[in-house]
Scaffold this active site. Structure first.
Site, PDB file in Angstrom:
ATOM      1  CB  VAL A  44      -2.341 -15.151  23.628  1.00  0.00           C
ATOM      2  CG1 VAL A  44      -1.225 -15.512  24.143  1.00  0.00           C
ATOM      3  CG2 VAL A  44      -2.155 -14.912  22.402  1.00  0.00           C
ATOM      4  CB  CYS A  45      -6.473 -12.124  26.563  1.00  0.00           C
ATOM      5  SG  CYS A  45      -4.507 -10.928  26.638  1.00  0.00           S
ATOM      6  CB  THR A  46      -9.930 -16.000  24.764  1.00  0.00           C
ATOM      7  OG1 THR A  46      -9.840 -14.111  24.170  1.00  0.00           O
ATOM      8  CG2 THR A  46     -11.047 -16.731  25.334  1.00  0.00           C
TER       9      THR A  46
END
Ligand code: BEZ
Length: 212
Positions: A44-46
């Protein structure tokens, strides 16, 4: 420490993927967004950091400097940035704070121990050009942020900082705005040359100020 709206955003000096940064020097007179994410090399952070990079022009238009953070090392950030650039087809050129000792996370309240004792949640703090905290949004690790909403709230914050207006539910750029309650209807009529629509004595609209 728990920071609240209107508090001064504390300054810090820290290692980032782009070298050591003094937060206030980095911000200069611009607005700022400091946002935390749970960990490097997570899916998700990516997508979030890729999206932030893709919106570079939108942040620049609004004079907003962005600064990401997680409690990983500079080396980890640099390796992960390569993956983000590759998979999200972007160039991450904003700094990512390496908060390995959790100092800034603790200062800003990014660790919510009942959610995770080891990772930061997805906090996003908008800081005005006066270094005051204007907005705090907190998401859990499993929910990626909506960056259209982030830009929308920046627009609202910057507009309402300049004019005596507030923005209604779901407002976006160019739509009518609300005259704030502390302005009388007589004052509003004088102040807003484009007109005032009085729905109720407490509910008064005017076209968005500052547009052609
Ligand atoms: C993520 O960033 O992809 C993530 C992190 C923790 C839990 C779930 C997703």
């Amino acid at each position: 420490m728990s920071l609240r709206l209107g508090d001064i955003a504390p300054n810090f000096k820290v290692k980032t993927s782009l070298g050591v940064i003094d937060f206030y020097e980095y911000l200069g007179k611009s607005w700022g967004i400091l946002f935390s994410h749970p960990a490097d090399y997570t899916p998700v952070c990516t997508t979030e950091l890729g999206r932030t990079a893709a919106l570079k022009e939108e942040f620049a238009k609004r004079d907003v400097k962005v600064l990401a953070l997680s409690i990983d090392s500079v080396e980890s950030h640099i390796g992960w940035i390569n993956d983000i650039n590759e998979t999200q087809k972007c160039t991450v050129d904003f700094p990512i704070v390496a908060d390995s000792e959790k100092k800034i996370s603790e200062l800003y309240g990014f660790i919510h121990p009942n959610a995770s004792t080891t990772a930061t949640v997805r906090s996003l703090i908008i800081i005005g050009s006066d270094k005051l905290i204007k907005l705090i949004i907190i998401y859990p690790a499993s929910t990626g942020r909506n960056f259209v909403e982030v830009l929308r709230v920046v627009d609202s914050l910057q507009l309402t900082a300049e004019y005596s207006v507030a923005t209604p539910a779901d407002w976006t750029q160019g739509e009518k705005v609300i005259v704030i309650p502390s302005i009388s209807t007589e004052q509003a009529i004088e102040k807003f040359a484009k007109g005032v629509e009085i729905v109720k004595p407490y509910l008064r609209y005017t076209p968005q100020p500052g547009l052609e």
